[in-house]
Design an enzyme around this catalytic site. Structure first.
Site, PDB file in Angstrom:
ATOM      1  N   ARG A 101       0.880  -1.181   0.000  1.00 25.17           N
ATOM      2  CA  ARG A 101       0.000   0.000   0.000  1.00 25.17           C
ATOM      3  C   ARG A 101       0.907   1.217   0.000  1.00 25.17           C
ATOM      4  NH1 ARG A 101      -5.431   1.436   3.344  1.00 25.17           N
ATOM      5  NH2 ARG A 101      -6.168  -0.046   1.794  1.00 25.17           N
ATOM      6  N   HIS A 128      -7.302   0.701  -6.645  1.00 23.84           N
ATOM      7  CA  HIS A 128      -7.539  -0.117  -5.451  1.00 23.84           C
ATOM      8  C   HIS A 128      -8.193  -1.424  -5.929  1.00 23.84           C
ATOM      9  CE1 HIS A 128      -7.906  -1.250  -1.416  1.00 23.84           C
ATOM     10  NE2 HIS A 128      -8.666  -0.296  -0.929  1.00 23.84           N
ATOM     11  N   GLN A 131     -10.179  -3.884  -3.546  1.00 22.35           N
ATOM     12  CA  GLN A 131     -11.486  -3.380  -3.119  1.00 22.35           C
ATOM     13  C   GLN A 131     -12.543  -3.624  -4.194  1.00 22.35           C
ATOM     14  OE1 GLN A 131     -12.383  -1.743  -0.066  1.00 22.35           O
ATOM     15  NE2 GLN A 131     -14.346  -2.350  -0.946  1.00 22.35           N
ATOM     16  N   ASP A 217     -17.232   6.809  -1.641  1.00 25.78           N
ATOM     17  CA  ASP A 217     -15.949   6.698  -0.934  1.00 25.78           C
ATOM     18  C   ASP A 217     -15.730   8.045  -0.224  1.00 25.78           C
ATOM     19  OD1 ASP A 217     -13.420   5.988  -0.090  1.00 25.78           O
ATOM     20  OD2 ASP A 217     -12.502   5.966  -2.080  1.00 25.78           O
ATOM     21  N   CYS A 257     -16.753   1.581   0.472  1.00 22.20           N
ATOM     22  CA  CYS A 257     -15.542   0.780   0.687  1.00 22.20           C
ATOM     23  C   CYS A 257     -15.017   0.918   2.113  1.00 22.20           C
ATOM     24  CB  CYS A 257     -14.482   1.135  -0.341  1.00 22.20           C
ATOM     25  SG  CYS A 257     -14.099   2.886  -0.418  1.00 22.20           S
ATOM     26  N   ARG A 285     -13.485  -8.725   1.397  1.00 21.32           N
ATOM     27  CA  ARG A 285     -12.078  -8.432   1.122  1.00 21.32           C
ATOM     28  C   ARG A 285     -11.226  -9.665   1.447  1.00 21.32           C
ATOM     29  NH1 ARG A 285     -10.220  -3.238   1.149  1.00 21.32           N
ATOM     30  NH2 ARG A 285      -8.309  -4.310   0.492  1.00 21.32           N
TER      31      ARG A 285
END
Ligand code: CP
Length: 299
Positions: A101, A128, A131, A217, A257, A285
């Site tokens: 990340r 991402h 996700q 988001d 998310c 996830r």
């Protein structure tokens, strides 16, 4: 599939293979758990905060028989300026895979190239992918299929999550509508490159009308905290609330998310009404990333 660096780099067949394997892995959790990562050690190297991604990868790697090693980018020499290519060449000689990340997409691409080990993008400023794969799986799980699907993204249309949605829509052929103020719309060159059935508008109600999924988001992405006041002023109103849900298709899914900022991109009332969907999305996830890990380590 050697790495998972972006949705852009996946084919339709690869996305569907991940979703299909996720269904098997989820159904068999605790019943018949394969251990494709037995004897392996995977780095989880993060330069940004995380709850869902970190926990789901640590649990997933363990459940697949491997050992996770969490490394905060600030605690290793990378944080003091050691180049990513040197870090990658060291780690590639010791580890079996890496979950990263960070900020720049180029850093995960370079890590994958120089390390030679399977590398997973756990969020960059551009994408991402983990996700969006979990989101697609959740929609298919709850809706039965991804056919005749219209997804409406509300909010910061320029950040990593809508960018990954753009590539998912292009690869799978569903309709994506992005409702965002002009300043926060995805770049025109990205939309041109992706193609597909994607509409970008400032018209929130029009974008949500008849949609199967309303998705949002945070307004202030990680690394953009210095722009918080400007973003909140610009994005104010691009919110999922009961008024917006009323114009979507009856029974539409509301997704986020997470983490969520109640009263900003979504109201507390709407989040709580759709908590079952949103936290199933978060749980998925784990399952989808186990499928990705299994596919990256198959012979
Ligand atoms: N959605 C997501 O990536 O959550 P975390 O930032 O908590 O990992």
């Amino acid at each position: 599939m050697k790495h998972l660096l972006s949705i852009e780099q996946l084919s339709r067949a690869e996305i569907l293979e991940i979703l299909d394997l996720t269904a098997t892995i989820k159904a068999n959790r605790g019943v018949a758990d394969p251990k494709p990562l037995a004897g392996q050690c995977w780095a989880i190297m993060f330069a940004k905060s995380s709850t869902r991604t970190r926990v789901s990868f640590e649990v997933g790697i363990r459940e697949l028989g491997g050992s996770p090693m969490f490394l905060s980018a600030n605690d290793i020499q990378l944080g003091r300026g050691e180049p990513i290519r040197d870090t990658a060449r060291v780690m590639g000689r010791m580890l079996h895979g890496a979950v990263i990340r960070t900020f720049a997409q180029k850093d995960v691409e370079d890590f994958a190239h120089y390390s030679g080990i399977p590398t997973i993008n756990a969020l960059t400023d551009e994408e991402h992918p983990c996700q969006i794969l979990a989101d697609l799986f959740t929609i298919r799980e709850l809706r039965g299929s991804l056919d005749d699907l219209t997804v409406c993204f509300v909010g910061d249309g320029e950040c990593n999550v809508p960018r990954s949605w753009i590539w998912a829509a292009a690869r799978l052929g569903f309709a994506l509508r992005i409702a965002a103020p002009t300043r926060f719309q995805p770049p025109a060159d990205l939309l041109a490159r992706a193609g597909g059935n994607i509409a970008v508008t400032t018209g929130l109600q029009d974008a949500a009308a008849g949609a199967d999924v309303l998705y949002t988001d945070v307004w202030v992405s990680m690394g953009r905290e210095d722009e918080a006041a400007f973003r909140i002023a610009q994005l104010g109103g691009y919110q999922i609330n009961e008024e917006l849900v009323a114009v979507a298709k009856p029974g539409a899914l509301v997704m986020h998310c997470l983490p969520a900022y109640r009263g900003k991109e979504i109201t507390d009332e709407t989040l709580e009404k759709h908590a079952a969907t949103i936290f199933q999305e978060a749980e998925n996830r784990l399952h989808v990333q186990k499928a990705v890990l299994a596919l990256l380590t198959r012979g």
